[in-house]
Scaffold this motif. Structure first.
Motif, PDB file in Angstrom:
ATOM      1  N   ALA A  66     -19.161   4.186 -13.612  1.00  0.00           N
ATOM      2  CA  ALA A  66     -19.354   5.596 -12.539  1.00  0.00           C
ATOM      3  C   ALA A  66     -18.950   4.950 -11.259  1.00  0.00           C
ATOM      4  N   THR A  67     -18.765   6.108 -10.217  1.00  0.00           N
ATOM      5  CA  THR A  67     -18.424   5.853  -9.034  1.00  0.00           C
ATOM      6  C   THR A  67     -19.703   6.064  -8.450  1.00  0.00           C
ATOM      7  N   TYR A  68     -20.074   4.892  -7.368  1.00  0.00           N
ATOM      8  CA  TYR A  68     -21.173   4.863  -6.755  1.00  0.00           C
ATOM      9  C   TYR A  68     -20.773   4.723  -5.241  1.00  0.00           C
ATOM     10  N   TYR A  69     -21.776   5.397  -4.401  1.00  0.00           N
ATOM     11  CA  TYR A  69     -21.594   5.282  -2.773  1.00  0.00           C
ATOM     12  C   TYR A  69     -22.676   4.683  -2.260  1.00  0.00           C
ATOM     13  N   SER A  70     -22.550   3.915  -1.332  1.00  0.00           N
ATOM     14  CA  SER A  70     -23.780   3.594  -0.561  1.00  0.00           C
ATOM     15  C   SER A  70     -23.481   3.414   1.002  1.00  0.00           C
ATOM     16  N   MET A  71     -24.414   3.675   1.609  1.00  0.00           N
ATOM     17  CA  MET A  71     -24.526   3.719   3.283  1.00  0.00           C
ATOM     18  C   MET A  71     -23.867   2.272   3.771  1.00  0.00           C
ATOM     19  N   LEU A  72     -23.354   2.122   4.666  1.00  0.00           N
ATOM     20  CA  LEU A  72     -22.624   0.718   5.167  1.00  0.00           C
ATOM     21  C   LEU A  72     -23.888   0.319   6.349  1.00  0.00           C
TER      22      LEU A  72
END
Length: 373
Positions: free
Chosen positions: A103-109
Motif C-alpha cells: 500500500a501507499t503510505y505517507y509520513s511527515m518529514l
C-alpha cells in the motif's frame, strides 16, 4: 463564527507552531525560532499544515495510508488524498510503498534530513525556493549546531576506498562500493546545499540516495535512477573534484551518500564554519605519507578540504625535516589528499576502531541517548 484579521493571523501562527512541535520530535530538531516558522510558512499553506500536524505524531515512523489519515483527522478521503499527493510532489511529505502490503503510505518529514533536502532537490528554482534558501542561510549559524548536538553524529565520512591500506581489514561499512552493491535502487539528484549556498562551482549532480529515498526522489523530485556502475562513476567524479563522501552513520542500508564541500554543505560547515567537532563522525582512517615517494609538490596541501595538511619547511641544514605534515586534530580521514597525490605517496591507515550502529533506528536511538544539547 466571524474572526477579525488579527485572530485569523493568530490561528494561522498556531497551526505552524503545532507542525513545528511535531517535527521537533525527530533527533535533528526543528527548534522554535522566527526562521523555522517562516520556512514552514513558505512550504505549507495553513490548511496543509493543519492536515499534516493533525494526521501525524512525529516524522517518518508514524506512517499512514490516506484512509488511515482521513479517519485520524475526520476529513474526507478524497480531500486527504489530494493534499497528500500535492505535498509529496512538492517535497513536503514522504511517500513510500509498504513492504508487507504494497500500500501507499505517507509520513511527515523532519526538517533535516527531510524537508530541507526534498523541497529543494528537484533542481527547479522558484521564487519560493529562493526565499527558502535565503531564510535558511540566515538560520544556519544557529540551527547548524543541531547537526552536532550529540556525541553520536547522524552522519559519517567514508574514505576514498582505493586508497585504503591493504594491511588492515576493511569492514563492509567502510567501503563505499559495498553500500552501492547492496542497494535495491539508486538515484541521483542535484546537491541542495550547493544550490542553496552557491559558494563554489563543484559538481551538482552528485547527491546519491538508496531504496525508499531513491524511489521517492525519482517519482516526485526529478531524480533519475542510475546503475551501480553509474553510481561508482559519480563517486569517482566527486573524489576527483575534492568532494567528501558522507553517509548516514550506520552499518547497513544507509539512506544516502552525500558528496560534500566545506563551503556549502550543511554537514561539513558544522566543522569548517561552526567549529563543532560533533558535526559528523570521522572515518576510521588517516593519511600516511611515504617520505621517499613524496616530491613536496604541495598538491595535498592545496586540495585538503579542512586545511589539515601543511608543508613543514626545514629547520635543519641537512633538510631532513623538509616534509609534508598532517594536523591530526583537523583531519577527517576522507582520503582526498591520497586520491589526488600525483606520486602515490599517500595511503590511508586505520587509526580508530569506531563501529557505528547497525541500522538507522539504532543510530537514531544512540543519537538521542548521547545528546549534548
Amino acid at each position: 463564527m466571524k474572526f477579525n484579521i488579527w485572530e485569523v493571523v493568530a490561528l494561522s501562527e498556531e497551526v505552524y507552531e503545532r507542525l513545528r512541535r511535531k517535527m521537533n520530535v525527530w533527533p535533528m530538531k526543528a527548534p522554535k525560532s522566527r526562521y523555522m516558522l517562516k520556512l514552514l510558512r513558505i512550504v505549507y499553506s495553513p490548511e496543509e499544515a493543519e492536515l499534516v500536524s493533525s494526521a501525524f505524531s512525529f516524522p517518518f515512523g508514524d506512517a499512514k495510508t490516506v484512509e488511515q489519515a482521513a479517519r485520524q483527522t475526520g476529513q474526507d478521503v478524497e480531500y486527504v488524498r489530494a493534499v497528500f499527493e500535492r505535498l509529496a510532489s512538492r517535497g513536503a511529505l514522504f511517500e513510500f510503498k509498504g513492504k508487507e502490503d504494497g500500500a501507499t503510505y505517507y509520513s511527515m518529514l523532519p526538517f533535516a534530513v527531510g524537508l530541507f533536502e526534498f523541497y529543494l532537490d528537484d533542481g527547479v528554482l522558484t521564487d519560493d525556493k529562493r526565499e527558502f534558501m535565503r531564510v535558511y542561510e540566515e538560520m544556519h549559524h544557529s540551527w547548524g549546531h543541531e547537526l552536532g548536538a550529540s556525541n553520536y553524529p547522524l552522519t559519517r565520512v567514508i574514505p576514498v576506498e582505493e586508497k585504503l591500506s591493504v594491511e588492515h581489514e576493511i569492514l563492509p561499512f567502510e567501503r563505499v562500493s559495498e553500500h552501492v552493491k547492496n542497494a535495491r535502487s539508486i538515484a541521483v539528484n542535484p546537491c541542495v546545499c550547493r544550490m542553496s549556498a552557491n559558494r563554489c562551482d563543484k559538481p551538482l549532480d552528485v547527491c546519491i540516495s538508496f531504496d525508499t529515498f531513491a524511489d521517492y526522489r525519482v517519482k516526485h523530485r526529478q531524480g533519475r535512477y542510475i546503475t551501480r556502475e553509474e553510481a561508482l562513476e559519480i563517486l569517482k567524479i566527486a573524489e576527483d573534484n575534492g568532494l567528501i563522501h558522507t553517509i548516514s552513520n550506520q552499518q547497513e542500508k544507509p539512506l544516502f551518500i552525500c558528496n560534500c564541500c566545506t563551503c556549502c554543505c550543511g554537514i561539513m560547515r558544522g566543522l569548517s564554519e561552526l567549529h563543532n567537532p560533533r558535526a559528523f563522525a570521522k572515518s576510521n582512517f588517516m593519511p600516511q605519507i611515504n617520505r621517499e615517494a613524496c616530491k613536496l609538490c604541495e598538491k595535498c596541501v592545496k586540495v585538503c578540504p579542512f586545511q589539515a595538511i601543511f608543508h613543514h619547511y626545514p629547520h635543519k641544514e641537512d633538510l631532513s625535516d623538509d616534509m609534508i605534515m598532517i594536523l591530526e586534530e583537523r583531519c577527517v580521514g576522507c582520503g582526498i589528499c591520497a586520491n589526488q597525490c600525483p606520486n602515490d605517496a599517500i595511503t590511508l591507515v586505520r587509526v580508530r576502531e569506531e563501529i557505528p550502529a547497525k541500522r538507522g533506528r539504532d543510530a537514531v536511538t544512540r543519537f538521542e541517548a548521547e545528546r549534548i544539547h
